[in-house]
Enzyme design. Sequence first.
Site, PDB file in Angstrom:
ATOM      1  CG  LEU A  46      36.288-102.643  65.665  1.00  0.00           C
ATOM      2  CD1 LEU A  46      37.215-103.359  66.964  1.00  0.00           C
ATOM      3  CD2 LEU A  46      36.233-101.057  65.630  1.00  0.00           C
ATOM      4  CG  ASP A  47      37.589-100.675  58.986  1.00  0.00           C
ATOM      5  OD1 ASP A  47      36.577-101.186  58.396  1.00  0.00           O
ATOM      6  OD2 ASP A  47      37.677 -99.690  58.732  1.00  0.00           O
TER       7      ASP A  47
END
Length: 305
Positions: A46-47
């Site tokens: 996930l960013d």
Amino acid sequence: MARRKRGCRIDGILILDKPQGYSSNGALQQCRRALDAQKAGHTGALDPLATGVLPVCFGEATKFSQYLLDAEKAYLATICFGETRTTGDAEGEVVETSNASHLTAESVEQAMQGFKGAIKQVPPMYSALKKDGQPLYKLARQGIEIEREARDVVIEAFDMLDFIPDERAFCQVFVRCSKGTYIRSLAEDLGASLGVGAHLTALRRTEAGPFDLSDAMTLEQVQSAGQDLVARLLPIDAGLQYLTRLTLGEQEIEKLLQGQRVNVLNDANSGIVRVARASGEFVGLAKASEDGEIAPLRMIATHEG
């Protein structure tokens, strides 16, 4: 003399509600330190901007992380229309602006229909994909852009939850998609189809395979739980429950653990099966053929000492 690994051998899965501002690896390392675990890995990045469900595998569970990487994901996302950014999200620099005040909920929903089902998607430059061993985001930071091949992804659901019209219009959406889907690219492509450009301002993963936010612990909960956290870990095969379970005797299991094939009478369909002892203990994955032959795929190592 073999060098002893630091930390404790801990096997299982933790579902983390990743906080904003952490990379997936950064959040993973916080969890590993909280448990003093020897080995850990996550199952789909996930960013830093994004939050939500991040399954973290410890010990032997890392052997089966690929099956979670391949699983469907679901997200809540907020899209801003009228502004494109270098990274496709709010962390990037503004590249171009336009007036999105003419957009309506109806026009946006109609455009969204074109992105449902099997589609082609070009991965963003700001991604962890590699070119000649170099992550694309590192090249992007140097101002280098390379051609990326479009990939096949499936958008199972793309539903509007809310819409706020303005020069910068905002839309909250729910997305359920196949592995390898970039929600930033989905937002950018939707904005491009409407002629106004777009980027993500918020992203929250709500599901990853069989896990959702109801299974998740915050990082604060993880860090305050101490060694009580070990008892709260999910079993190694928690993400593999969709596979048929095949119970075998100790002789057959011992052969599989040694890399040998076994022949058994079973009612399992051909394909990958979960192998278990009579006690129900999971010992690994094997491939079953229609003639009853079972070949080991991924087996759990026994504890030493």
